[in-house]
Design a protein around this motif. Structure first.
Motif, PDB file in Angstrom:
ATOM      1  N   UNK A  41       0.795  -1.233   0.000  1.00  0.00           N
ATOM      2  CA  UNK A  41       0.000   0.000   0.000  1.00  0.00           C
ATOM      3  C   UNK A  41       0.831   1.287   0.000  1.00  0.00           C
ATOM      4  N   UNK A  42       2.079   1.220   0.456  1.00  0.00           N
ATOM      5  CA  UNK A  42       2.919   2.423   0.507  1.00  0.00           C
ATOM      6  C   UNK A  42       3.844   2.546  -0.708  1.00  0.00           C
ATOM      7  N   UNK A  43       3.696   1.658  -1.679  1.00  0.00           N
ATOM      8  CA  UNK A  43       4.493   1.674  -2.920  1.00  0.00           C
ATOM      9  C   UNK A  43       6.005   1.630  -2.702  1.00  0.00           C
ATOM     10  N   UNK A  44       6.452   0.873  -1.702  1.00  0.00           N
ATOM     11  CA  UNK A  44       7.900   0.767  -1.486  1.00  0.00           C
ATOM     12  C   UNK A  44       8.569  -0.078  -2.574  1.00  0.00           C
ATOM     13  N   UNK A  45       7.765  -0.848  -3.312  1.00  0.00           N
ATOM     14  CA  UNK A  45       8.314  -1.714  -4.361  1.00  0.00           C
ATOM     15  C   UNK A  45       8.090  -1.141  -5.763  1.00  0.00           C
ATOM     16  N   UNK A  46       7.753   0.123  -5.860  1.00  0.00           N
ATOM     17  CA  UNK A  46       7.421   0.695  -7.173  1.00  0.00           C
ATOM     18  C   UNK A  46       8.598   0.669  -8.152  1.00  0.00           C
ATOM     19  N   UNK A  47       9.842   0.650  -7.657  1.00  0.00           N
ATOM     20  CA  UNK A  47      11.004   0.617  -8.556  1.00  0.00           C
ATOM     21  C   UNK A  47      11.320  -0.796  -9.055  1.00  0.00           C
ATOM     22  N   UNK A  48      10.610  -1.810  -8.559  1.00  0.00           N
ATOM     23  CA  UNK A  48      10.890  -3.182  -8.944  1.00  0.00           C
ATOM     24  C   UNK A  48      10.289  -3.450 -10.320  1.00  0.00           C
ATOM     25  N   UNK A  72      18.192  -8.034   0.646  1.00  0.00           N
ATOM     26  CA  UNK A  72      16.823  -7.568   0.430  1.00  0.00           C
ATOM     27  C   UNK A  72      16.385  -6.936   1.748  1.00  0.00           C
ATOM     28  N   UNK A  73      16.199  -5.601   1.737  1.00  0.00           N
ATOM     29  CA  UNK A  73      15.851  -4.835   2.940  1.00  0.00           C
ATOM     30  C   UNK A  73      14.420  -4.328   2.857  1.00  0.00           C
ATOM     31  N   UNK A  74      13.490  -5.101   3.381  1.00  0.00           N
ATOM     32  CA  UNK A  74      12.081  -4.700   3.342  1.00  0.00           C
ATOM     33  C   UNK A  74      11.451  -4.744   4.726  1.00  0.00           C
ATOM     34  N   UNK A  75      12.268  -4.575   5.756  1.00  0.00           N
ATOM     35  CA  UNK A  75      11.747  -4.547   7.108  1.00  0.00           C
ATOM     36  C   UNK A  75      10.877  -3.323   7.336  1.00  0.00           C
ATOM     37  N   UNK A  76       9.797  -3.513   8.105  1.00  0.00           N
ATOM     38  CA  UNK A  76       8.928  -2.423   8.522  1.00  0.00           C
ATOM     39  C   UNK A  76       8.418  -1.612   7.324  1.00  0.00           C
ATOM     40  N   UNK A  77       7.950  -2.320   6.301  1.00  0.00           N
ATOM     41  CA  UNK A  77       7.528  -1.679   5.047  1.00  0.00           C
ATOM     42  C   UNK A  77       6.028  -1.756   4.783  1.00  0.00           C
ATOM     43  N   UNK A  78       5.255  -2.201   5.774  1.00  0.00           N
ATOM     44  CA  UNK A  78       3.803  -2.282   5.654  1.00  0.00           C
ATOM     45  C   UNK A  78       3.366  -3.213   4.517  1.00  0.00           C
TER      46      UNK A  78
END
Length: 192
Positions: A41-48, A72-78
């Protein structure tokens, strides 16, 4: 003779470049499969972007000098969703950081293929099922943090064979059975 040497050198360079691209694409495919299995929901993966040559330009991904994924650093990413078996293809991965999300489902046994893995941080999620015995093949593993999930069953005896383990935290789960007391479990603090 010089022409043959030049041809062989050129051919070697081309093959090396092709193999690098193929490996990077394979890792990108595995990571994109993870992306498709997650709600973001927070688009942290939009660059993938799977159309890029390799995933080393993606946010939250670290690569080595050979463009192989090491972190792969995706801790605390909702994030929510589940882990995918394809993660087991990231053969140079050293750090898998997915803590403090809402990941559900099981820990794929294929994570036991990550021979370079130093840290597996899946704590504070909603992961269920058992701890895969295949994690006992991770001979470089130092940190195993699976606390605050919904894991069941025993701590696999196979983990006692991982002499590099220094930290194991499996607290706040629904584990049962006895705690291993041999191998690295003799010397490390174990939170159960």
């Amino acid at each position: 003779m010089a022409a043959q040497t030049w041809i062989w050198t050129s051919l070697t360079v081309v093959v090396t470049v092709i193999l690098t691209v193929v490996n990077a694409n394979s890792e990108g495919d595995a990571l994109f499969t993870l992306r498709k299995s997650l709600s973001d929901p927070d688009n942290v993966l939009q660059s993938w972007d799977p159309t890029l040559v390799n995933p080393c330009t993606w946010f939250h991904i670290t690569c080595n000098q050979d463009n192989r994924v090491t972190r792969v650093d995706l801790g605390n990413s909702n994030l929510s969703g589940h882990l995918v078996p394809e993660l087991g293809r990231l053969e140079h991965l050293q750090y898998l950081e997915l803590y403090k999300n809402n990941i559900q489902g099981i820990i794929p046994p294929e994570l036991g293929n990550l021979k370079s893995l130093v840290s597996l941080d899946l704590y504070n999620n909603n992961i269920s099922g058992t701890i895969p015995p295949s994690l006992g093949k991770l001979n470089s593993l130092v940190f195993l943090r699976l606390n605050d999930n919904r894991l069941t069953g025993p701590i696999p005896r196979d983990l006692a064979n991982v002499s590099s383990l220094k930290v194991v935290d499996v607290s706040s789960n629904d584990l049962c059975g006895t705690i291993p007391t041999n191998g690295p479990f003799e010397h490390i603090p174990l939170n159960k």
